[in-house]
Design an enzyme around this catalytic site. Sequence first.
Site, PDB file in Angstrom:
ATOM      1  N   GLU A 139     125.214  68.281 121.598  1.00  9.43           N
ATOM      2  CA  GLU A 139     124.415  68.153 120.358  1.00  9.43           C
ATOM      3  C   GLU A 139     125.360  68.470 119.211  1.00  9.43           C
ATOM      4  O   GLU A 139     125.709  69.625 118.989  1.00  9.43           O
ATOM      5  CB  GLU A 139     123.236  69.132 120.389  1.00  9.43           C
ATOM      6  CG  GLU A 139     122.210  68.834 121.470  1.00  9.43           C
ATOM      7  CD  GLU A 139     121.264  67.694 121.107  1.00  9.43           C
ATOM      8  OE1 GLU A 139     121.340  67.167 119.982  1.00  9.43           O
ATOM      9  OE2 GLU A 139     120.442  67.330 121.964  1.00  9.43           O
ATOM     10  N   CYS A 149     122.337  70.956 110.850  1.00 10.29           N
ATOM     11  CA  CYS A 149     122.887  69.697 111.392  1.00 10.29           C
ATOM     12  C   CYS A 149     122.174  68.483 110.826  1.00 10.29           C
ATOM     13  O   CYS A 149     122.764  67.423 110.696  1.00 10.29           O
ATOM     14  CB  CYS A 149     122.829  69.712 112.913  1.00 10.29           C
ATOM     15  SG  CYS A 149     121.190  70.073 113.553  1.00 10.29           S
TER      16      CYS A 149
HETATM   17  P1  NAD Z   1     131.985  74.789 116.499  1.00 10.28           P
HETATM   18  O1  NAD Z   1     132.132  73.526 117.252  1.00 10.28           O
HETATM   19  O2  NAD Z   1     133.129  75.269 115.697  1.00 10.28           O
HETATM   20  O3  NAD Z   1     131.612  75.992 117.498  1.00 10.28           O
HETATM   21  C1  NAD Z   1     130.466  75.945 118.327  1.00 10.28           C
HETATM   22  C2  NAD Z   1     130.720  76.821 119.539  1.00 10.28           C
HETATM   23  O4  NAD Z   1     131.726  76.235 120.363  1.00 10.28           O
HETATM   24  C3  NAD Z   1     131.209  78.218 119.217  1.00 10.28           C
HETATM   25  O5  NAD Z   1     130.624  79.115 120.131  1.00 10.28           O
HETATM   26  C4  NAD Z   1     132.728  78.108 119.435  1.00 10.28           C
HETATM   27  O6  NAD Z   1     133.333  79.332 119.769  1.00 10.28           O
HETATM   28  C5  NAD Z   1     132.794  77.132 120.602  1.00 10.28           C
HETATM   29  N1  NAD Z   1     133.996  76.291 120.684  1.00 10.28           N
HETATM   30  C6  NAD Z   1     134.772  75.832 119.674  1.00 10.28           C
HETATM   31  N2  NAD Z   1     135.732  75.007 120.164  1.00 10.28           N
HETATM   32  C7  NAD Z   1     135.521  74.913 121.486  1.00 10.28           C
HETATM   33  C8  NAD Z   1     136.155  74.188 122.560  1.00 10.28           C
HETATM   34  N3  NAD Z   1     137.201  73.379 122.325  1.00 10.28           N
HETATM   35  N4  NAD Z   1     135.683  74.316 123.808  1.00 10.28           N
HETATM   36  C9  NAD Z   1     134.613  75.102 124.058  1.00 10.28           C
HETATM   37  N5  NAD Z   1     133.972  75.831 123.112  1.00 10.28           N
HETATM   38  C10 NAD Z   1     134.418  75.722 121.834  1.00 10.28           C
HETATM   39  O7  NAD Z   1     130.678  74.614 115.591  1.00 10.28           O
HETATM   40  P2  NAD Z   1     130.048  75.659 114.553  1.00 10.28           P
HETATM   41  O8  NAD Z   1     130.889  75.691 113.337  1.00 10.28           O
HETATM   42  O9  NAD Z   1     129.726  76.935 115.251  1.00 10.28           O
HETATM   43  O10 NAD Z   1     128.632  74.976 114.233  1.00 10.28           O
HETATM   44  C11 NAD Z   1     128.446  74.006 113.251  1.00 10.28           C
HETATM   45  C12 NAD Z   1     128.376  72.619 113.874  1.00 10.28           C
HETATM   46  O11 NAD Z   1     127.295  72.562 114.812  1.00 10.28           O
HETATM   47  C13 NAD Z   1     128.070  71.552 112.842  1.00 10.28           C
HETATM   48  O12 NAD Z   1     128.873  70.414 113.097  1.00 10.28           O
HETATM   49  C14 NAD Z   1     126.594  71.238 113.087  1.00 10.28           C
HETATM   50  O13 NAD Z   1     126.205  69.969 112.643  1.00 10.28           O
HETATM   51  C15 NAD Z   1     126.513  71.396 114.573  1.00 10.28           C
HETATM   52  N6  NAD Z   1     125.117  71.598 115.035  1.00 10.28           N
HETATM   53  C16 NAD Z   1     124.473  70.583 115.689  1.00 10.28           C
HETATM   54  C17 NAD Z   1     123.144  70.740 116.099  1.00 10.28           C
HETATM   55  C18 NAD Z   1     122.398  69.637 116.812  1.00 10.28           C
HETATM   56  O14 NAD Z   1     121.301  69.868 117.285  1.00 10.28           O
HETATM   57  N7  NAD Z   1     122.944  68.425 116.914  1.00 10.28           N
HETATM   58  C19 NAD Z   1     122.474  71.940 115.824  1.00 10.28           C
HETATM   59  C20 NAD Z   1     123.161  72.956 115.162  1.00 10.28           C
HETATM   60  C21 NAD Z   1     124.492  72.776 114.768  1.00 10.28           C
END
Ligand code: NAD
Length: 451
Positions: A227, A261
């Site tokens: 997501e 998001c």
């Molecule tokens: P992010 O991708 O930086 O981090 C999300 C999580 O993934 C964190 O726990 C982080 O530590 C971990 N992570 C980062 N890189 C990783 C990797 N290579 N492998 C495994 N884990 C990893 O995102 P964020 O800044 O925490 O959140 C914001 C983003 O989330 C925005 O792009 C937003 O649109 C999206 N989002 C989407 C939805 C949806 O339902 N589609 C809902 C909420 C947020």
Amino acid sequence: METLKSHNPATGEILGEVEITPAEEVPNIVATAKAAQPAWGDLGLEGRAELIKATADIFVDRVQEHGELMTKEMGKPLKEAIGEAKSLGWGIEEELAEIIEALTPEVVEDGRLRSTIYHDPLGVVGAITPWNFPMSMPAWMILPSLAAGNTVVFKPSEETPLCGQAYADVLNEVLPKDVLIVIHGADDQGKAIVQSDVDMIAFTGSREAGKHIMREASGTLKRVVLELGGKDPMIVLGDADIARAAKFAASNSFRNAGQVCISTERIFVMDSVAQEFEHALTEIASVMTVGSGMGDADVGPMVNSHQRDHVLGQLGAAIAGGAEVLAGGDGHYDNFVVPTVLGNVTDEMDIANAETFGPVACVTRVSSVDEAVTKANDTHFGLGAVVFGGDSEETAEVARRLTAGMIGINSAPGGAVGTPWVGARQSGFGFHKSPDGHKQFTQTRVVTSRA
Ligand code: NAD
């Protein structure tokens, strides 16, 4: 032991700390969760649901505590945080009933053969979550994973470890040992989970991390639900209720300081009503207050200085490239970005293409419905989209031409209870919620005999 400190983005205050899980320990933790799975699975759907149901009252009792924790740890206004905290307990019974219905074995007969379709647990689910909805995003993935009979290793965002821990603590008041294990840390720990022996990765976060996870998961063909981010468009047709459209645009661009998001990030408005719309949106944005979410501000801080710099960088480049500041644009301080309305946003600007995740409403005037639809669909993303219009048939037709996963007509994109939360294109694949979503956390098996 190394620790991860949690900061209040509004004040810089240190709220607490958690022990970072060494990445090299992740395989052992996953093995522990794997060992706990058979007994958890053996409780059966109803048995597991009964146990999980008991958390509803605990979540309800802790609404204020959880709301304040969310506001302090990631900045959203308390009113919004309380809403999120309420959602944790209030829908549990209905959701569990929906899960039971979706996962109960089905019998199919064709006169010759009699098959039973089972929805068995997969094993261990690795749940990796973002910070913007620091308790409901974990809930959306962990609750159905557990109810389906999986055990879960859960890594909350490094920005909101206390919220993630508080969510897991409630479940762990009722769950058997090792059914839900929390791993703290940042992307190193996330990567270690993806590389471990988990059976599925349920990920909500950025498109970049999602791509990396998909590549890594391909080695063992691990199941993934991704997501991801969005760049949601909103179309305002010539016969739309402009006051209503502007009110929606302000609320959906500035809620949670735009860190949602499905925030409205691109607005395409018909020339004939553009001036009226821009004026109405600007009036609303200009009186919105900015400050700590614990006060009565409409808009809280960005989650951290990195996110603030990203938003201000996009804003600066857009203004330098000819965008017109209709509201906000300056007065930013510390991690706070003032709600900003930009007019004359053009296709080549970064702010028109890459996710902003900040309190910025970008308006582009268009001269035809076709132009609006073409521009709205001109993106790699496809999470939500919105169209405001008067004539219901034409508005519905425009909605059907939009390539997002969730489309709102004169309303937000999120669907009725029971429908999936779903992205198209590079906003990911798989579902949050809904019967289709619940089945993702299972292995379908078909057992057949002669009828
Ligand atoms: P992010 O991708 O930086 O981090 C999300 C999580 O993934 C964190 O726990 C982080 O530590 C971990 N992570 C980062 N890189 C990783 C990797 N290579 N492998 C495994 N884990 C990893 O995102 P964020 O800044 O925490 O959140 C914001 C983003 O989330 C925005 O792009 C937003 O649109 C999206 N989002 C989407 C939805 C949806 O339902 N589609 C809902 C909420 C947020």
